[in-house]
Each structure stands twice: as structure tokens, then as C-alpha cells.
Design an enzyme around this catalytic site. Sequence first.
Site, PDB file in Angstrom:
ATOM      1  N   ARG A 158      -7.448   1.611 -15.525  1.00  0.00           N
ATOM      2  CA  ARG A 158      -6.679   1.544 -14.288  1.00  0.00           C
ATOM      3  C   ARG A 158      -5.620   0.468 -14.445  1.00  0.00           C
ATOM      4  O   ARG A 158      -5.923  -0.636 -14.917  1.00  0.00           O
ATOM      5  CB  ARG A 158      -7.615   1.193 -13.119  1.00  0.00           C
ATOM      6  N   TYR A 174      -3.225  -7.773  -4.259  1.00  0.00           N
ATOM      7  CA  TYR A 174      -4.629  -7.423  -4.391  1.00  0.00           C
ATOM      8  C   TYR A 174      -4.854  -6.489  -5.587  1.00  0.00           C
ATOM      9  O   TYR A 174      -4.110  -5.545  -5.792  1.00  0.00           O
ATOM     10  CB  TYR A 174      -5.116  -6.732  -3.118  1.00  0.00           C
ATOM     11  N   ASP A 193      -4.382   2.699  -8.413  1.00  0.00           N
ATOM     12  CA  ASP A 193      -4.955   2.615  -7.060  1.00  0.00           C
ATOM     13  C   ASP A 193      -3.873   2.190  -6.064  1.00  0.00           C
ATOM     14  O   ASP A 193      -3.333   1.083  -6.161  1.00  0.00           O
ATOM     15  CB  ASP A 193      -6.101   1.573  -7.084  1.00  0.00           C
ATOM     16  N   HIS A 246      -4.436   1.866  -2.870  1.00  0.00           N
ATOM     17  CA  HIS A 246      -5.140   1.048  -1.875  1.00  0.00           C
ATOM     18  C   HIS A 246      -4.674   1.279  -0.434  1.00  0.00           C
ATOM     19  O   HIS A 246      -4.482   0.316   0.325  1.00  0.00           O
ATOM     20  CB  HIS A 246      -5.058  -0.433  -2.256  1.00  0.00           C
ATOM     21  N   GLU A 264      -5.124   6.934  -6.753  1.00  0.00           N
ATOM     22  CA  GLU A 264      -6.251   6.713  -5.829  1.00  0.00           C
ATOM     23  C   GLU A 264      -5.765   6.190  -4.483  1.00  0.00           C
ATOM     24  O   GLU A 264      -4.810   5.401  -4.426  1.00  0.00           O
ATOM     25  CB  GLU A 264      -7.191   5.684  -6.488  1.00  0.00           C
ATOM     26  N   GLU A 281     -13.452   5.691  -1.221  1.00  0.00           N
ATOM     27  CA  GLU A 281     -14.327   4.532  -1.401  1.00  0.00           C
ATOM     28  C   GLU A 281     -14.741   3.924  -0.065  1.00  0.00           C
ATOM     29  O   GLU A 281     -15.765   3.260   0.001  1.00  0.00           O
ATOM     30  CB  GLU A 281     -13.698   3.479  -2.320  1.00  0.00           C
ATOM     31  N   ARG A 327     -14.414   9.504  -4.369  1.00  0.00           N
ATOM     32  CA  ARG A 327     -14.532   8.095  -4.760  1.00  0.00           C
ATOM     33  C   ARG A 327     -15.741   7.391  -4.159  1.00  0.00           C
ATOM     34  O   ARG A 327     -15.898   6.168  -4.315  1.00  0.00           O
ATOM     35  CB  ARG A 327     -13.260   7.347  -4.334  1.00  0.00           C
ATOM     36  N   GLU A 346     -15.951   4.340 -12.451  1.00  0.00           N
ATOM     37  CA  GLU A 346     -15.304   3.016 -12.466  1.00  0.00           C
ATOM     38  C   GLU A 346     -16.314   1.981 -12.979  1.00  0.00           C
ATOM     39  O   GLU A 346     -17.488   1.995 -12.606  1.00  0.00           O
ATOM     40  CB  GLU A 346     -14.874   2.659 -11.042  1.00  0.00           C
ATOM     41  N   TRP A 403      -4.398  -2.098   3.349  1.00  0.00           N
ATOM     42  CA  TRP A 403      -4.394  -2.673   2.016  1.00  0.00           C
ATOM     43  C   TRP A 403      -5.446  -2.016   1.156  1.00  0.00           C
ATOM     44  O   TRP A 403      -6.277  -1.299   1.639  1.00  0.00           O
ATOM     45  CB  TRP A 403      -4.628  -4.186   2.056  1.00  0.00           C
TER      46      TRP A 403
HETATM   47  C1  GCO Z   1     -11.523  -0.183  -6.347  1.00  0.00           C
HETATM   48  C2  GCO Z   1     -11.401  -0.839  -5.031  1.00  0.00           C
HETATM   49  C3  GCO Z   1     -12.003  -2.185  -4.881  1.00  0.00           C
HETATM   50  C4  GCO Z   1     -12.185  -2.469  -3.403  1.00  0.00           C
HETATM   51  C5  GCO Z   1     -13.294  -3.390  -3.150  1.00  0.00           C
HETATM   52  C6  GCO Z   1     -13.475  -3.681  -1.677  1.00  0.00           C
HETATM   53  O1  GCO Z   1     -10.907   0.850  -6.476  1.00  0.00           O
HETATM   54  O2  GCO Z   1     -12.255  -0.682  -7.167  1.00  0.00           O
HETATM   55  O3  GCO Z   1     -10.217  -0.584  -4.385  1.00  0.00           O
HETATM   56  O4  GCO Z   1     -11.331  -3.181  -5.537  1.00  0.00           O
HETATM   57  O5  GCO Z   1     -11.040  -2.937  -2.817  1.00  0.00           O
HETATM   58  O6  GCO Z   1     -14.417  -2.787  -3.664  1.00  0.00           O
HETATM   59  O7  GCO Z   1     -14.722  -4.209  -1.462  1.00  0.00           O
HETATM   60 MG    MG Z   2      -9.867   1.538  -4.854  1.00  0.00          MG
END
Ligand code: GCO
Ligand code: MG
Length: 408
Positions: free
Chosen positions: A147, A159, A216, A218, A242, A268, A289, A345, A408
Site C-alpha cells: 500500500r 494520516y 487508501d 480514507h 480503498e 473497514e 474490507r 492487510e 478522514w
Molecule cells: C487501514 C486503515 C487504518 C485505520 C485504523 C483506524 O486501511 O489500515 O485505514 O489505518 O485508519 O485502523 O483504527
Molecule cells: Mg483503510
Amino acid sequence: MAIRSAEVLVTSPGRNFVTLRLTTDTGVVGLGDATVNGRELAVAAYLREHVVPLLIGRDEGRIEDTWQYLYRGAYWRRGPITMAAIAAVDMALWDILAKNAGLPLYRLLGGASRVGCLAYGHASGSDFDSLFTSIRNHLDQGFKAIRVQTGVPGLGQVYGVATDQRPGQRYDYEPAIRAPLPAEEAWDTRAYLRHVPEVFAAVRREFGPELVLLHDGHHRMTPNQAASLGKALEPYDLFWLEDCTPGENQEGLRRVRSQTTVPLAIGEVFNSVYDYQTLITEQLIDYVRSAVTHTGGITALRKLMDFAAIYSIKSGFHGPTDISPVGQAAQLHLGLAIHNFGIQEYMKHSEDTLKVFQTSYTFSEGLLHPGELPGLGVEYDDERAKAFEYSPAYLPVNRLLDGTVHDW
Ligand code: GCO
Ligand code: MG
């Protein structure tokens, strides 16, 4: 045979984890992960106050019945806290069942469908040099899929971008910062959209066409912005883009899907099959995810993956370090067994975490394997856990340059 004790264990070896430990009257122990990053004590209280008392004396072999009892019996359905609590019970019961059978869990789930689970690691850098170094470090560790996240010119800390890429050093960013208040980061979607295609062009130039690359978003884009990023990234052959938009607006993905062929991964932050209903039946995504930990456990995620299989949608279970080694082991057993596995992941846990949670899963030649120990294959060391006391940690908050709070 029945559950004799249920303990909620909170420890913080590098980061906070909530674990449920069930012990049967014959002394068999099962572990379940209930960690919800930044909101850990809410799940711990849910378990302690409302679930533990219901478990004592229950037949540990009635996994489906216990799942339905906790889900339907509570009346209040879904939500990350409820579903993480149910997940922990479910994982622990599967762990016990497999230990009683003397088999690694994946054998009870139908046996291995592959030799190992293709894993992707997190490379990142604030600029191209540090990003390339981070990618090389991952290649040296054996990763075949990576990634890629970078800083955005003009913005500060972003982030998902590690602050330390010293050669040879595994980075271990803990985005949940230990402080009374969350950190705040600045965000500018236009600057990001201008930059990301350049990053992937540079990575492809440097590392060639073979390497499996992921990105990602996000949840930071609108459907239209995501559609435009997807199109711009098509020449670079991504494995997936993602969380391009906040996925709770499932219909928004229709716009993205109709405009770009970039494979899409989402989920996620979802916690049940219902969050995916439109996405799956309309084939608006390619990868699920969800983590076992946040979706009600193995029982629920296995059903979700069977539903997804009908529509050629595969797994890409969430596996950053906030999924504990127990949760990661559970999804490795599931991933090895199901036919529609896609990718896993994998952010390695810190040494302290692995001192408390002793794992038997392995990583070699880019593939993860859950190992052959009976059950999940993870043990919890109480003595070591005691040394790592819980302290509150918060994920950061994103603000646009004018101060507006942003996804985010
Ligand atoms: C990923 C995620 C993580 C999350 C985190 C939040 O794809 O691994 O986006 O980095 O942000 O798990 O708790
Ligand atoms: Mg993610």
C-alpha cells in the site's frame, strides 16, 4: 460442557487492546479480540456489564445460537461496540471448538483453499525518496504487495504516513495518540488529487509493472472526486483504491463505479452485512474490507463472504495493528479457508504486543499462514500484560484549511 469463566482483559503493549478470555469447565481456553481503536473501554464495559453474565453456564459448542442470542437478544442491533463484543465471544467459541477438535481452526472452516494468504504491507513517505526507501524495505522483508501513501505538498503530517523511514527499520505508527485530546491534521482534497497520480507514476517508473500496489483514500473524497481519482489512476494498474468515499452512503459508489474501472475496496468501518447490501448486490465494489473483530466475528464474516462470493467480490480483511494478534489470527484462518479470498492487510505488531500475545502465524515469501496449532494459535501472557497499563488514545481529527471538520 459449559463456559465456566469469562474475563475481559485490557492491556496496552504499544497500543490498547481488549481481549475476551473464555474458559470451559474442562479447562479449555478461548480468546477473542474486542478492540475498537480509540473507544476501547466502551467495548470492555459492554462485555463486562452485559455479556459476561449471560455467558456463564452456556454450552460452549452452540456458536450460532450464542451469536443469535447476543445479537437478537439485545434488541439494539449493529453498531461497532455491539458487533465487536459479539465478535470477541464468537472468536473465543471457535477457538475452543477447534481446540476441542485438536485442529487448527481453518480445518473446521473447510480446510485450506490455498498455500497462504497474500499479504500487503504499508509503505509511506513524506516525499518520493523516503517513499521509495520504505517500499524497498518492504520488498526486502518479502512483501509482494504494497500500500502506497505519501505526504501532500503544502500539508503537514498526513494520516497513514509514517514519520520514520530509516533504512531497515520497520515503522510502527500508532495513529491513536496518547493524549487527553485527539491531534488535529490539515487536509486539502484538491492538493491531494493533484499529487496522488504523480506518486503512482513515479512508483511504477521506479519499481516496474509487476509490483502489486494499493492505495487508501480514507473516506476523504466525494463520489465525483473519487471517480476522477479512479480514472487518473487507471494507467498505474492498482490492485485497489480503498475507502474512496464515506461508504455509509452506499448509493454514492454507483457514481464512482460508472466512471472508472479501478478496483474498489470498502468496509473497514462497517459492522454488518447490511452495510454492504447495495454494494454487493449491485457489484459496486470488488473487495470487502471488514475485520473479523468489527463485524461480529467468524460466524458473521463467513456468511458475508459467502454472500459476496455470488457477486465475484473477494476479501481484503482490515489488518492494521489495532486488530489484535487474536483478531488477525482469526481472519487468517478464515482467509485461508474461503474460496473468495483476495488479499490480507498486514502491519506487523510491535515486539511488546507480541510478547503479550504469542502467535503462531507466519509470514514468508509474501504469504501469511495461520499455523497448525489447535484453535486460533494465539496465547495470552497475563504476567507480561500487567506491565502495560491502559491509557486513553485518540485517532486524529481532520480539518480542511478553513477549519471545517472533514472525513478522514
Ligand atoms: C487501514 C486503515 C487504518 C485505520 C485504523 C483506524 O486501511 O489500515 O485505514 O489505518 O485508519 O485502523 O483504527
Ligand atoms: Mg483503510
